[in-house]
Design an enzyme around this catalytic site. Structure first.
Site, PDB file in Angstrom:
ATOM      1  N   ARG A  99       0.731  -1.275  -0.033  1.00  0.00           N
ATOM      2  CA  ARG A  99       0.005  -0.068  -0.097  1.00  0.00           C
ATOM      3  C   ARG A  99       0.875   1.277  -0.099  1.00  0.00           C
ATOM      4  O   ARG A  99       0.513   2.300  -0.540  1.00  0.00           O
ATOM      5  CB  ARG A  99      -1.015   0.000   1.295  1.00  0.00           C
ATOM      6  CG  ARG A  99      -1.842   1.291   1.420  1.00  0.00           C
ATOM      7  CD  ARG A  99      -2.495   1.742  -0.069  1.00  0.00           C
ATOM      8  NE  ARG A  99      -3.385   0.439  -0.441  1.00  0.00           N
ATOM      9  CZ  ARG A  99      -3.813   0.686  -1.881  1.00  0.00           C
ATOM     10  NH1 ARG A  99      -3.673   1.660  -2.552  1.00  0.00           N
ATOM     11  NH2 ARG A  99      -4.457  -0.484  -2.379  1.00  0.00           N
ATOM     12  N   LYS A 134       1.778  25.106  -3.654  1.00  0.00           N
ATOM     13  CA  LYS A 134       0.559  24.371  -3.679  1.00  0.00           C
ATOM     14  C   LYS A 134       0.775  22.870  -3.713  1.00  0.00           C
ATOM     15  O   LYS A 134       0.288  22.176  -4.450  1.00  0.00           O
ATOM     16  CB  LYS A 134      -0.725  24.677  -4.463  1.00  0.00           C
ATOM     17  CG  LYS A 134      -0.835  26.320  -4.489  1.00  0.00           C
ATOM     18  CD  LYS A 134      -1.956  27.033  -5.175  1.00  0.00           C
ATOM     19  CE  LYS A 134      -2.188  28.308  -4.990  1.00  0.00           C
ATOM     20  NZ  LYS A 134      -3.131  28.909  -6.144  1.00  0.00           N
ATOM     21  N   LYS A 166       5.205  39.195  -2.819  1.00  0.00           N
ATOM     22  CA  LYS A 166       4.006  38.893  -3.356  1.00  0.00           C
ATOM     23  C   LYS A 166       3.207  40.212  -2.776  1.00  0.00           C
ATOM     24  O   LYS A 166       3.894  41.127  -1.982  1.00  0.00           O
ATOM     25  CB  LYS A 166       3.117  37.638  -2.850  1.00  0.00           C
ATOM     26  CG  LYS A 166       4.090  36.462  -3.176  1.00  0.00           C
ATOM     27  CD  LYS A 166       3.217  35.234  -2.983  1.00  0.00           C
ATOM     28  CE  LYS A 166       2.262  34.871  -4.192  1.00  0.00           C
ATOM     29  NZ  LYS A 166       1.655  33.742  -4.211  1.00  0.00           N
ATOM     30  N   GLU A 199       5.726  40.341  -7.516  1.00  0.00           N
ATOM     31  CA  GLU A 199       4.596  40.193  -7.943  1.00  0.00           C
ATOM     32  C   GLU A 199       3.898  41.615  -8.371  1.00  0.00           C
ATOM     33  O   GLU A 199       3.830  42.503  -7.448  1.00  0.00           O
ATOM     34  CB  GLU A 199       3.582  39.454  -6.928  1.00  0.00           C
ATOM     35  CG  GLU A 199       2.232  39.087  -7.490  1.00  0.00           C
ATOM     36  CD  GLU A 199       1.481  38.468  -6.364  1.00  0.00           C
ATOM     37  OE1 GLU A 199       1.557  37.276  -6.563  1.00  0.00           O
ATOM     38  OE2 GLU A 199       0.565  39.197  -5.923  1.00  0.00           O
ATOM     39  N   ASP A 221       0.145  39.123 -11.858  1.00  0.00           N
ATOM     40  CA  ASP A 221      -0.799  38.407 -11.247  1.00  0.00           C
ATOM     41  C   ASP A 221      -2.212  38.955 -11.743  1.00  0.00           C
ATOM     42  O   ASP A 221      -2.557  40.141 -11.467  1.00  0.00           O
ATOM     43  CB  ASP A 221      -0.577  38.910  -9.855  1.00  0.00           C
ATOM     44  CG  ASP A 221      -1.628  38.073  -8.811  1.00  0.00           C
ATOM     45  OD1 ASP A 221      -1.957  37.102  -8.998  1.00  0.00           O
ATOM     46  OD2 ASP A 221      -2.180  38.739  -7.957  1.00  0.00           O
TER      47      ASP A 221
END
Length: 282
Positions: A99, A134, A166, A199, A221
């Site tokens: 597994r 992510k 960002k 960004e 962005d």
């Protein structure tokens, strides 16, 4: 900081501990301890194979005496019915690894397969598909490896290997100029050679970033196609460009045709379907 490659070994040990606990009581109660046997990894769905190297690490960690014959390598385009590898040795060991091997290989092959779909759509163009942070906690290094296997390009690994300023950083720092200057001063003070990406949310922010300079890449962005074209023209190849935000498989090629260098797509790692496969006795 622990070496990145050691994190994968740690992850495998955690996965083994999570699954085995104080023992595989089903196998221990039904299979003679010294029973020998063999199994094969059967592909049940077309896609791109990934995670073979992880499977080898798992078999080694469970039982170094297991013998694995790898028939298909990472990056192979597989189809239903293909055999990726065979494994022989102590049956209980094979069952204990089963597994864990499938969980890793199915997910990583799913990431590679998903990435390949995106990468193939713009394979004839200059633009490259980038992954993001992510990722599944603990699986980042493996998922990013699977992106590369599928034909994508890795963005930064984490918060440590690149400076990506960002929108929140810009707002908290007081603006584009202040954020870039602060990052440059930080690198100088700490003696770090880190690429800086900024960004931007408008053409005016791009102009300001270019006035400051000392950066490697400008992120566009949530720019629409027309704004992206204008941005790429404005930057004029002086800095790398990256489109980000809401770009789907349907719109990917249109954005690539604007001439942007990179398109980052979170879906490569967080909206995937695992590739179906099974480990069956021979």
């Amino acid at each position: 900081m622990k070496k990145l490659e050691n994190l994968v070994d740690d992850l495998i040990q955690i996965a083994i501990a999570e699954d085995l606990g104080d023992g595989d009581h089903t196998s221990l109660s039904t299979i003679p301890n010294d029973e020998q046997g063999a199994a094969r990894l059967i592909i049940k769905q077309d896609g791109i194979l990934a995670g073979v190297d992880v499977a080898l690490k798992i078999f080694q960690a469970i039982d170094p005496a297991l013998e694995v014959d790898v028939l298909l390598q990472n990056g192979t385009k597989v189809k239903k019915g293909d055999i990726a590898f065979t494994v022989k040795g102590r049956v209980i060991s094979i069952l204990q690894a089963e597994r864990l091997v499938l969980n890793f290989m199915q997910r990583l092959s799913g990431v590679a397969t998903q990435t390949n779909v995106y990468a193939a759509k713009i394979a004839d163009l200059h633009t490259k598909v980038l992954d993001t942070r992510k990722t599944t906690p603990g699986l980042r290094l493996l998922e990013k490896q699977a992106v590369k296997i599928g034909g994508g390009v890795n963005h930064r690994i984490g918060l440590f290997d690149m400076i990506l300023i960002k929108d929140n950083h810009v707002d908290f720092a007081g603006g584009i100029r202040q954020a870039i200057t602060a990052a440059q001063n930080y690198c100088k003070a700490k003696g770090k050679q880190l690429d800086i990406e900024i960004e931007t949310r408008s053409l005016d922010e791009i102009r300001e970033a270019m006035e400051v300079g000392g950066i490697r890449r400008i992120m566009l962005d949530n720019f629409d196609l027309e704004m992206t074209r204008k941005a790429v023209e404005l930057i004029g190849g002086k800095y790398e460009t990256e489109s980000s935000g809401g770009i789907t498989l349907d719109t990917l090629r249109d954005y690539a045709l604007t001439g942007v260098d990179y398109i980052s797509v979170g879906a490569l790692t967080h909206q995937i379907k695992s590739l179906d496969m099974s480990l069956k006795a021979m």
